[in-house]
Design an enzyme around this catalytic site. Structure first.
Site, PDB file in Angstrom:
ATOM      1  N   CYS A  45      -5.175   0.664   1.815  1.00 24.01           N
ATOM      2  CA  CYS A  45      -4.508   1.557   2.768  1.00 24.01           C
ATOM      3  C   CYS A  45      -3.830   0.793   3.898  1.00 24.01           C
ATOM      4  O   CYS A  45      -2.727   1.152   4.335  1.00 24.01           O
ATOM      5  CB  CYS A  45      -5.486   2.578   3.331  1.00 24.01           C
ATOM      6  SG  CYS A  45      -6.932   1.861   4.151  1.00 24.01           S
TER       7      CYS A  45
ATOM      8  N   HIS B 289      -9.828   4.049   7.702  1.00 20.20           N
ATOM      9  CA  HIS B 289      -8.581   4.286   6.986  1.00 20.20           C
ATOM     10  C   HIS B 289      -7.404   3.907   7.875  1.00 20.20           C
ATOM     11  O   HIS B 289      -7.507   3.902   9.103  1.00 20.20           O
ATOM     12  CB  HIS B 289      -8.477   5.759   6.585  1.00 20.20           C
ATOM     13  CG  HIS B 289      -7.379   6.056   5.619  1.00 20.20           C
ATOM     14  ND1 HIS B 289      -7.266   5.419   4.399  1.00 20.20           N
ATOM     15  CD2 HIS B 289      -6.318   6.911   5.683  1.00 20.20           C
ATOM     16  CE1 HIS B 289      -6.210   5.885   3.751  1.00 20.20           C
ATOM     17  NE2 HIS B 289      -5.611   6.781   4.514  1.00 20.20           N
TER      18      HIS B 289
ATOM     19  N   ASP C 220      -0.480  10.086   4.706  1.00 23.72           N
ATOM     20  CA  ASP C 220      -1.603   9.382   4.084  1.00 23.72           C
ATOM     21  C   ASP C 220      -1.161   8.685   2.805  1.00 23.72           C
ATOM     22  O   ASP C 220      -0.715   9.341   1.854  1.00 23.72           O
ATOM     23  CB  ASP C 220      -2.717  10.383   3.784  1.00 23.72           C
ATOM     24  CG  ASP C 220      -4.054   9.721   3.530  1.00 23.72           C
ATOM     25  OD1 ASP C 220      -4.061   8.588   3.031  1.00 23.72           O
ATOM     26  OD2 ASP C 220      -5.083  10.354   3.838  1.00 23.72           O
TER      27      ASP C 220
END
Length: 478
Positions: free
Chosen positions: A76, A203, A221
């Site tokens: 991520c 994240h 995202d």
């Protein structure tokens, strides 16, 4: 005979049948709503429309053009950063595929190997370092006060992780408003999913938009296989960034990024060959250079002539250096920086003509050592690419490192050596020196040099960092 199977019920309407002993698989996760608002829902669309009418979605469109799905479950940070770097239209100066230069998360291996990132993810300060490595100007911020993972246990701060400046909620809103209004900046978040009742914990995501009246920000995202883009409250995101990363002992935060406005060198960059790398850079970045010069100042008498004093100083510096400069410097391949052949030639000519280079070459000639042996020790061939001959390579590279060394390292030097070092540089050479100096500064301030013998305080605040940092230890150069 059929293998035994188990029915594994997933959250949501779907389940899968898997062979006994195997691992359950998932097709996405239901987005907990509230607290999040799905981007594609009717409410999400209305929020988008209102935010666009208010002028806070200008940054969305360029970022959405680069929207990707992370290639690995733990990528991520790298995927979000690749999105942001491409949105900022930063030239990576190396090819992606074929003849195209473009950022891909697999190219972002400064500071950490891809294999390690795919298993463990990547830490906040290293994402900031990679951004600087690849031509962005970055301002990373921790968010306080921290929320501890366990009130009965306070994780210690890792000594190799720098303490970053703390941002206020007012500052955060100002930065995200500017980015979403299209001021040319981007905001990259590091936060805990737990605040939003999502599975997992740490994240990274870029911000895609802002609704000022409802105080909502849009999360693009990159784990699109798990959750879709969604709106969340700014106050909730602030809380999510306060969660402490148990691996570093520091809270999470955000990085404010822009395209670096200063000139970037086209020839030299710091190498990432690990052999002799730490010791050689420590010589310039801690106190090795200044100690060598101070020792000469203590031992030499006032009767020493100007030329003799300079010789003594450079002899001491050459003797004290740790290995070959080839272990520290790399030459950017011509293919990575096209249309710069003439500038590269001018850089070498200016460096060759610099009076300090002449003195360094004479000091190297007086030193009883073999340059070929030094090359073999660091496992590298010469770097000339036809720009210079092998016999002058170490003098040219070592002079570059001396010119780029931090100013305080030169304090004990004689006025004569100071004058040599401060000899006026042509613009093309000055740009190369500035680029290397920015890299050295960023290496220290982002904690990449912590753990070696150094007087640098790794917990000192990090200022605005500009440069083209290379701080991984994989043998590659950025």
């Amino acid at each position: 005979m059929l293998a035994a199977t188990n029915e594994v019920k997933l959250k949501g309407p779907k389940f899968v049948k898997i062979a006994a002993g195997s691992v359950a698989t998932f097709y996405r996760r239901p987005l907990p709503s509230p607290p999040a608002i799905p981007f594609s829902s009717q409410e999400g669309k209305e929020i988008f429309r209102e935010a666009m009418d208010d002028g806070f979605m200008d940054g969305y469109f360029r970022l959405a053009e680069q929207f990707v799905t992370q290639m690995e479950p733990a990528f991520c940070g790298l995927s979000s950063l690749a999105m942001v770097l491409n949105t900022l239209e930063i030239d990576p100066r190396r090819t992606w595929k074929g003849t195209w230069r473009w950022f891909d998360e697999r190219m972002l291996d400064c500071c950490e190997t891809l294999d390690k990132v795919s298993k463990e993810g990547i830490e906040f300060h290293k994402v900031a370092a990679i951004a600087a490595c690849n031509g962005a100007s970055v301002r990373p911020y921790h968010v306080h006060p921290p929320i501890l993972p366990d009130q009965d246990y306070i994780p210690p701060h890792r000594l190799d992780v720098p303490a970053l400046p703390a941002a206020s909620l007012v500052k955060f809103r100002k930065d995200l408003e500017g980015a979403c209004r299209g001021d040319g900046s981007q905001v990259l978040l590091s936060y805990s999913r737990r605040t939003f009742l999502q599975t997992g914990d740490g994240h990274f995501s870029p911000i895609g938009g802002y609704h000022r009246e409802k105080d909502l920000l849009l999360i693009l995202d990159v784990a699109r296989f798990k959750y879709p883009p969604h709106w969340v409250k700014v106050d909730d995101m602030w809380e999510a960034m306060r969660h402490v990363d148990k691996g570093t002992g520091y809270p999470r935060g955000y990085i404010h990024l822009r395209t670096a406005t200063t000139g970037r060198g086209v020839l030299f960059t710091l190498s990432t060959q690990r052999t002799l790398w730490d010791a050689q850079l420590a010589f310039f970045l801690s106190n090795g250079l200044s100690k060598s010069l101070a020792q000469v100042a203590t031992e030499s008498g006032e009767s020493e002539s100007t030329s003799a004093r300079v010789e003594l100083e450079l002899d001491a510096v050459v003797k004290a250096r740790q290995g070959s400069s080839v272990a520290v410097l790399a030459v950017r391949p011509q293919a990575q920086v096209p249309n710069t052949a003439e500038i590269r030639r001018q850089v070498v000519e200016a460096l060759r003509a610099h009076p300090l280079t002449t003195e360094v070459q004479e000091a190297l000639d007086r030193e009883d050592s073999s340059y070929d042996e030094a090359l073999s020790l660091c496992g590298k061939e010469g770097l000339g690419e036809g720009l210079w001959v092998r016999e002058e390579e170490e003098a040219l590279l070592f002079t570059m490192l001396l010119l780029a060394a931090p100013n305080h390292q030169w304090d004990p030097a004689s006025p004569q050596l100071q004058a040599l070092r401060k000899h006026e540089l042509p613009e093309v050479l000055a740009t190369e020196v500035t680029t290397l100096r920015s890299q050295m500064d960023a290496l220290v301030r982002f904690g990449c040099m912590c753990g070696i013998e150094s007087e640098h305080d790794c917990n000192a605040p990090v200022p605005f960092v500009v440069g083209h940092l290379c701080c991984n230890r994989t043998g590659k150069s950025c």
